[in-house]
Design a protein around this motif. Structure first.
Motif, PDB file in Angstrom:
ATOM      1  N   TYR A 703       8.935  -0.794   5.515  1.00  0.00           N
ATOM      2  CA  TYR A 703      10.304  -0.339   5.264  1.00  0.00           C
ATOM      3  C   TYR A 703      11.141  -0.284   6.549  1.00  0.00           C
ATOM      4  N   HIS A 704      10.519  -0.294   7.708  1.00  0.00           N
ATOM      5  CA  HIS A 704      11.250  -0.234   8.992  1.00  0.00           C
ATOM      6  C   HIS A 704      12.244   0.927   9.015  1.00  0.00           C
ATOM      7  N   PRO A 731       5.749   5.525   3.083  1.00  0.00           N
ATOM      8  CA  PRO A 731       5.899   4.464   2.077  1.00  0.00           C
ATOM      9  C   PRO A 731       5.334   3.118   2.517  1.00  0.00           C
ATOM     10  N   ASN A 732       5.096   2.933   3.822  1.00  0.00           N
ATOM     11  CA  ASN A 732       4.535   1.663   4.282  1.00  0.00           C
ATOM     12  C   ASN A 732       3.121   1.477   3.720  1.00  0.00           C
ATOM     13  N   ILE A 733       2.783   0.245   3.409  1.00  0.00           N
ATOM     14  CA  ILE A 733       1.516  -0.009   2.701  1.00  0.00           C
ATOM     15  C   ILE A 733       0.821  -1.223   3.287  1.00  0.00           C
ATOM     16  N   ASN A 734      -0.485  -1.110   3.433  1.00  0.00           N
ATOM     17  CA  ASN A 734      -1.366  -2.240   3.690  1.00  0.00           C
ATOM     18  C   ASN A 734      -2.464  -2.179   2.629  1.00  0.00           C
ATOM     19  N   ASN A 766      -3.992   1.636   3.280  1.00  0.00           N
ATOM     20  CA  ASN A 766      -3.425   2.673   4.136  1.00  0.00           C
ATOM     21  C   ASN A 766      -1.981   2.303   4.448  1.00  0.00           C
ATOM     22  N   ASP A 767      -1.383   2.940   5.449  1.00  0.00           N
ATOM     23  CA  ASP A 767       0.015   2.691   5.767  1.00  0.00           C
ATOM     24  C   ASP A 767       0.196   1.845   7.024  1.00  0.00           C
ATOM     25  N   ASP A 768      -0.845   1.088   7.418  1.00  0.00           N
ATOM     26  CA  ASP A 768      -0.755   0.239   8.615  1.00  0.00           C
ATOM     27  C   ASP A 768      -0.009  -1.058   8.286  1.00  0.00           C
ATOM     28  N   SER A 769       1.279  -0.940   8.015  1.00  0.00           N
ATOM     29  CA  SER A 769       2.037  -2.111   7.592  1.00  0.00           C
ATOM     30  C   SER A 769       2.295  -3.089   8.722  1.00  0.00           C
ATOM     31  N   ASP A 770       2.063  -2.683   9.954  1.00  0.00           N
ATOM     32  CA  ASP A 770       2.282  -3.593  11.072  1.00  0.00           C
ATOM     33  C   ASP A 770       1.145  -4.592  11.231  1.00  0.00           C
TER      34      ASP A 770
END
Length: 812
Positions: A703-704, A731-734, A766-770
């Motif tokens: 979502y940045h 909200p970020n998702i991996n 998890n939330d490691d969207s990067d």
């Protein structure tokens, strides 16, 4: 006036004669000595039997008479136990395609089929197919449900390739058919022959695909006399073993159970699974779900897919509800956690009773019971535990009454009911359905009226749904209109499936198709539909959608097409905000996809699909596109390899993120999805096969910190600044998942199977969207892997064969 009346009378008679179809007939011969099913037609009965011949093509072109070099000659015989079919299929052996496949999988193979309709009603067929490879397929067919290949009967067949074609010999026991107990019988009968190399299909009695269902074009089988419906009792005892291990913990289970089929009368059958075993049902193809509606999966348990045509009336039966997740929930305190939280409910038993009388009255009764299911919760402060019921003992039932008439119409009444013990919710749904065509099969009217009732702790909830449509159902040009409505209290999700309610939609559609090939095309069709949408409660406009679809197949079996969809003007989405009465506003959403598929007869073939989604909206800069490439390689007639890779990328997509107090938070997000699937199928012969499937799905959402508040007018506002770290859940998702299935199946006797299965599964979120795809895959491989081994042995026992065995022993 007399001349006018006479002219009208003549035109009426001519109109009737135009529809009156001459039906071929075949007289079957009784035999005292049954033929040996070996693909060699050398028995005496085959030399004197009546012949079915002069087949006519109906696909891709109508009324083409078969050439002598590919002619088909079929003969039939019967005795007190079975019907026998012998077919000589002339052809050049070099041109016969004969890929080995698993049962009911047509693959790249020629086939021959015989279709019976014992009631001769034009609507309820029993189909038996034999491929040139020797593999079998069978199905139940009706106009409302199409072909149901999940139905499996136990019958015998043999194939022999000869110098001038191939031969099929079949034995179809009476236990596979439902027919009345009358001295002289006259059945509907049809034979099909398919040439895979050019997709041409011929039938014994000619078919006109431009109107009506194919069951109306059957010929007639005569000569069946003094046959008694047998005691239709088949037993399927089984035993299975299961070994499951994950993260150092191992569970084992051994089951012994019984499935059975019993003919209550000559037309009605009881199917029951007394001690169910669904341990070999495959993994679901899970994906990341960002939408407002539940993610659902297809049924993989054979008992719930086989012979359920009556229960599917009105789309009120979604069998995955039975034995799915618990209906109850537990509120955890801050210092509590789950010790055991079951995701499924065990099915204790299930049964089906279904059938249809000679006069077209169908009756279906379904019932299943699931056991009481509990969860265990631990208090981390004092170490105490408590056990809570998340699903009580529950009963699922369906009653269907369906009356068919005029060989093309039906009226149905269906009721579904879910009763749960204790204070859990109960549910009841009733539907009245009518599907009526005129006698000439040129126009159709469809009407449905349904009512749902939920018994909740705070009172009953009653909802309504109806559909009415009318259409022209013949010829190249077809069109129609409909209105479908469901109020905001209509809910069938205890035993059915409705993704959303509260709609009132008006639609019109038209299509054009060809039935005679052109110079370059075997088939092509184009269809357009316009849908004008409202909420039912309150009656407010939500949007207008236009859809255009095109399909074409060339003479060289190369298919292609495209789909175009557009939400025209403003669209008011009342479901994405997850809050009643609120909506998200967007406009001019456009989706376009195009696809091509090469000729699967070739050793190497592929499908490719390209799609894009965009918005003609100055306030929105969303871009979404995707590609799917699926090559396949048939190494030989035993081994088929298939691979599929899909890449989807969405830039600046907008959707629901969270809710903070009364603020509905939306976000602008970038999402990537990559799916890779590899499968391999190896068939040793028609009775033994290996199957491998591997699937990896990954999705990353970032979502940045582009988070907004949904305003009352459906637009996004910067009022109140939110960041990902400021929300309760990032909200970020991996999201990454991996499934592997490897199985071996052996039919060691008719209807009897040994199935060995190995599966493994990995999951990571998890939330490691990067992190990109490669990094996420490495993290996935570090997770504990679930290994599942299972072995199932099922044996088929026919009461009549056992009875004859004991009789022969006593006589000796």
């Amino acid at each position: 006036m007399r001349q006018i009346r006479f002219l009208v009378l003549i035109m009426t008679l001519l109109s009737t004669l135009c529809w009156s179809q001459s039906k071929k007939s075949l007289t079957i011969s009784r035999t005292s000595t049954p033929p040996k099913i070996d693909g060699i037609l050398n028995e005496t009965i085959w030399q004197k039997a009546d012949q079915a011949k002069d087949f006519v093509q109906f696909r891709p072109e109508m009324d083409v008479v078969e050439a002598d070099s590919i002619k088909t000659i079929v003969k039939m015989a019967y005795d007190d136990n079975a019907i026998y079919v012998g077919a000589y299929l002339y052809d050049d052996p070099k041109d016969i395609m004969k890929q080995l496949t698993s049962r009911d999988n047509f693959g790249q193979s020629d086939f021959f089929g015989v279709i019976f309709n014992p009631n001769n009603d034009g609507q309820n067929d029993t189909e038996f197919f034999v491929f040139s490879s020797g593999t079998q397929a069978d199905a139940l067919q009706s106009p409302s449900n199409g072909e149901d290949f999940s139905w499996n009967a136990v019958w015998d067949s043999a194939v022999k390739i000869v110098s001038d074609g191939w031969i099929v010999e079949m034995k179809i026991p009476y236990r596979c058919l439902r027919f009345s107990n009358t001295n002289v019988q006259e059945w509907g009968l049809q034979f099909h022959r398919h040439f895979r190399r050019d997709r041409t299909q011929y039938t014994w009695n000619p078919i006109d695909p431009s109107k009506g269902n194919i069951g109306l074009y059957h010929g007639v089988l005569r000569g069946l006399e003094n046959i008694d419906p047998p005691v239709r009792l088949s037993l399927y005892p089984f035993t299975s073993g299961l070994l499951n291990t994950i993260d150092g913990q191992t569970d084992t289970d051994i089951n012994i159970g019984l499935d059975l089929k019993y003919g209550i009368s000559e037309n009605f059958t009881l199917d029951a699974t007394l001690i169910p075993d669904f341990s070999q049902a495959g993994f679901d193809d899970v994906e990341l779900n960002l939408g407002p509606f539940e993610q659902t999966f297809s049924e993989q348990r054979q008992f719930f897919t086989e012979g359920v045509d009556l229960f599917n009336k009105g789309n009120l039966f979604f069998s995955r509800r039975i034995g799915n997740g618990p209906s109850g929930d537990i509120s955890l305190n801050d210092d509590e956690e789950y010790v055991h939280n079951p995701s499924t409910v065990k099915v204790l038993n299930a049964l089906k009773i279904s059938g249809r009388t000679k006069k077209g009255l169908g009756i279906g009764v379904f019932n299943a019971i699931t056991e009481k299911t509990t969860a265990t919760v631990k208090n981390n402060t004092d170490g105490s535990t408590r056990i809570e019921t998340v699903e009580p003992l529950a009963n699922y039932s369906i009653l269907v009454i369906d009356k068919q008439f005029n060989q093309n119409s039906s009226v149905s009444l269906i009721n579904t009911n879910v009763t749960r013990a204790g204070h859990f919710r109960d549910a009841n749904v009733t539907g009245l359905l009518a599907d009526i065509s005129n006698k000439r099969n040129t126009y159709n009217i469809d009407g449905q009226l349904k009512m749902s009732r939920l018994n909740l702790t705070d009172g009953d909830q009653v909802g309504y749904n109806y559909l009415v449509s009318a259409r022209k159902s013949h010829g190249n040009m077809r069109y129609g209109a409909y209105h479908v409505y469901a109020d905001n209290k209509y809910d069938i999700n205890d035993l059915g499936l409705i993704r959303r309610n509260n709609y009132s939609n008006y639609g019109a559609f038209a299509s054009y198709r060809i039935f005679k090939p052109t110079k370059r095309l075997n088939r092509h069709s184009i269809a357009v539909e316009l849908n004008h949408r409202y909420l039912a409660v309150p009656n407010v406009y939500t949007g207008t959608e236009l859809e255009l679809d095109y399909f074409a197949q060339t003479r060289k079996i190369f298919t292609y097409g495209f789909d175009f969809e557009m939400d025209m003007g403003n669209r008011y989405d009342y479901f994405e905000p997850r809050t009643e009465g609120r909506y998200f506003l967007y406009k001019n959403k456009t989706e376009v996809s195009a696809w091509i598929s090469t000729n699967f007869n070739k050793r190497f073939a592929f499908n490719i699909n390209l799609g894009t989604e965009t918005y003609f909206d100055d306030s929105r800069d969303t871009r979404k596109y995707g590609i799917n490439f699926s090559p396949r390689f048939r190494l030989n007639d035993h081994l088929l390899l298939r691979y599929s890779t899909e890449y989807v990328k969405a830039d600046k997509d907008i959707g629901y993120t969270d809710k903070v107090d009364d603020a509905i938070i939306f976000g602008i997000r970038n999402q990537k999805e990559i799916t890779n699937t590899l499968s391999a199928d190896y068939s040793f012969n028609p009775f033994q096969s290996l199957s491998l499937k591997f699937r990896n799905y990954w999705s990353g959402v970032d979502y940045h910190n582009n988070l907004f508040v949904l305003a009352d007018n459906g637009t996004l506002s910067r009022e109140g600044v939110y960041t990902a770290s400021g929300l309760e859940n990032d909200p970020n998702i991996n999201f990454n998942t991996w499934n592997l299935d490897f199985s071996y199946s052996w039919q060691f006797a008719p209807g009897s199977f040994i199935t060995a299965l190995y599966r493994n599964r990995l999951f990571y979120e998890n939330d490691d969207s990067d992190k990109g795809f490669s990094e996420s895959l490495n993290l996935l491989l570090d997770q504990p892997i679930q290994h599942t081994f299972s072995l199932r042995i099922q044996y088929f026992i026919d009461y009549n064969e056992v009875k004859k065995l004991f009789k022969n022993k006593n006589n000796s």
